[in-house]
Design a protein around this motif. Structure first.
Motif, PDB file in Angstrom:
ATOM      1  N   MET A 156       0.838  -1.185   0.000  1.00 20.78           N
ATOM      2  CA  MET A 156       0.000   0.000   0.000  1.00 20.78           C
ATOM      3  C   MET A 156       0.878   1.241   0.000  1.00 20.78           C
ATOM      4  N   THR A 157       0.584   2.155  -0.883  1.00 16.75           N
ATOM      5  CA  THR A 157       1.362   3.386  -0.920  1.00 16.75           C
ATOM      6  C   THR A 157       0.683   4.447  -0.081  1.00 16.75           C
ATOM      7  N   GLY A 158       1.432   5.488   0.181  1.00 16.08           N
ATOM      8  CA  GLY A 158       0.938   6.551   1.041  1.00 16.08           C
ATOM      9  C   GLY A 158       0.519   7.760   0.235  1.00 16.08           C
ATOM     10  N   PRO A 159       0.500   8.928   0.884  1.00 11.94           N
ATOM     11  CA  PRO A 159       0.049  10.160   0.250  1.00 11.94           C
ATOM     12  C   PRO A 159       0.745  10.407  -1.079  1.00 11.94           C
ATOM     13  N   ALA A 160      -0.063  10.768  -2.059  1.00 15.67           N
ATOM     14  CA  ALA A 160       0.419  11.122  -3.398  1.00 15.67           C
ATOM     15  C   ALA A 160       1.285  10.023  -4.013  1.00 15.67           C
ATOM     16  N   ASP A 161       1.048   8.793  -3.610  1.00 13.61           N
ATOM     17  CA  ASP A 161       1.793   7.648  -4.151  1.00 13.61           C
ATOM     18  C   ASP A 161       3.302   7.841  -4.119  1.00 13.61           C
ATOM     19  N   THR A 162       3.793   8.323  -2.991  1.00 15.13           N
ATOM     20  CA  THR A 162       5.228   8.537  -2.818  1.00 15.13           C
ATOM     21  C   THR A 162       5.941   7.264  -2.415  1.00 15.13           C
ATOM     22  N   GLY A 163       5.188   6.237  -2.095  1.00 18.33           N
ATOM     23  CA  GLY A 163       5.791   5.019  -1.584  1.00 18.33           C
ATOM     24  C   GLY A 163       5.893   5.025  -0.069  1.00 18.33           C
ATOM     25  N   LEU A 164       5.406   6.097   0.567  1.00 21.34           N
ATOM     26  CA  LEU A 164       5.436   6.180   2.023  1.00 21.34           C
ATOM     27  C   LEU A 164       4.503   5.124   2.603  1.00 21.34           C
ATOM     28  N   ARG A 165       5.052   4.268   3.444  1.00 25.51           N
ATOM     29  CA  ARG A 165       4.255   3.215   4.085  1.00 25.51           C
ATOM     30  C   ARG A 165       3.633   3.764   5.357  1.00 25.51           C
ATOM     31  N   LEU A 166       2.310   3.709   5.430  1.00 20.30           N
ATOM     32  CA  LEU A 166       1.611   4.167   6.622  1.00 20.30           C
ATOM     33  C   LEU A 166       0.952   3.024   7.383  1.00 20.30           C
ATOM     34  N   SER A 167       0.883   1.866   6.755  1.00 25.08           N
ATOM     35  CA  SER A 167       0.343   0.709   7.456  1.00 25.08           C
ATOM     36  C   SER A 167       1.474   0.063   8.262  1.00 25.08           C
TER      37      SER A 167
ATOM     38  N   VAL B 243      16.405   7.709   4.176  1.00 24.94           N
ATOM     39  CA  VAL B 243      15.327   7.718   3.183  1.00 24.94           C
ATOM     40  C   VAL B 243      15.784   8.483   1.942  1.00 24.94           C
ATOM     41  N   GLY B 244      16.258   9.695   2.161  1.00 25.84           N
ATOM     42  CA  GLY B 244      16.858  10.472   1.089  1.00 25.84           C
ATOM     43  C   GLY B 244      15.920  11.107   0.072  1.00 25.84           C
ATOM     44  N   ASP B 245      14.755  10.578  -0.125  1.00 23.35           N
ATOM     45  CA  ASP B 245      13.833  11.047  -1.158  1.00 23.35           C
ATOM     46  C   ASP B 245      12.976  12.183  -0.596  1.00 23.35           C
ATOM     47  N   ARG B 246      13.142  13.401  -1.134  1.00 22.87           N
ATOM     48  CA  ARG B 246      12.438  14.558  -0.593  1.00 22.87           C
ATOM     49  C   ARG B 246      10.925  14.431  -0.702  1.00 22.87           C
ATOM     50  N   ASP B 247      10.416  13.812  -1.763  1.00 22.15           N
ATOM     51  CA  ASP B 247       8.966  13.643  -1.879  1.00 22.15           C
ATOM     52  C   ASP B 247       8.435  12.728  -0.782  1.00 22.15           C
ATOM     53  N   VAL B 248       9.146  11.661  -0.501  1.00 20.10           N
ATOM     54  CA  VAL B 248       8.749  10.750   0.584  1.00 20.10           C
ATOM     55  C   VAL B 248       8.825  11.480   1.919  1.00 20.10           C
ATOM     56  N   LEU B 249       9.884  12.252   2.115  1.00 19.81           N
ATOM     57  CA  LEU B 249      10.028  12.993   3.368  1.00 19.81           C
ATOM     58  C   LEU B 249       8.913  14.022   3.533  1.00 19.81           C
ATOM     59  N   ARG B 250       8.557  14.717   2.466  1.00 21.56           N
ATOM     60  CA  ARG B 250       7.438  15.673   2.545  1.00 21.56           C
ATOM     61  C   ARG B 250       6.135  14.963   2.879  1.00 21.56           C
ATOM     62  N   ALA B 251       5.914  13.797   2.305  1.00 21.65           N
ATOM     63  CA  ALA B 251       4.710  13.025   2.615  1.00 21.65           C
ATOM     64  C   ALA B 251       4.726  12.606   4.087  1.00 21.65           C
ATOM     65  N   ALA B 252       5.905  12.262   4.605  1.00 20.55           N
ATOM     66  CA  ALA B 252       6.033  11.908   6.015  1.00 20.55           C
ATOM     67  C   ALA B 252       5.747  13.116   6.895  1.00 20.55           C
ATOM     68  N   PHE B 253       6.233  14.301   6.499  1.00 22.77           N
ATOM     69  CA  PHE B 253       5.916  15.529   7.235  1.00 22.77           C
ATOM     70  C   PHE B 253       4.418  15.704   7.338  1.00 22.77           C
TER      71      PHE B 253
END
Length: 73
Positions: free
Chosen positions: A1-12, A52-62
């Protein structure tokens, strides 16, 4: 399951032995003052963000953290 905006952020849930992880995290803070504990948390965030390094993933985590959305819903 992907997270916000399909960044690959895992929320489950994705941590093996979450209770054991939590116990380790709490033990890491034992004996520290509030200020030392907050500084440790800040360093830990920076270490993990660098990993993590990926700014889009980090923004989604924020966004997820700010909205307290850690369940994927």
């Amino acid at each position: 399951m992907t997270g916000p905006a399909d960044t690959g952020l895992r929320l489950s849930p994705n941590i093996a032995d979450p209770d054991g992880f939590y116990a380790e995290l709490i033990a890491l803070h034992e004996g520290l003052s509030r200020e030392e504990s907050e500084a440790l948390n800040a360093r830990l965030v920076l270490v993990l963000a660098n990993h993590v390094g990926d700014r889009d993933v980090l923004r989604a985590a924020f966004s997820a953290a700010r909205n307290q959305d850690t369940t994927g819903g």
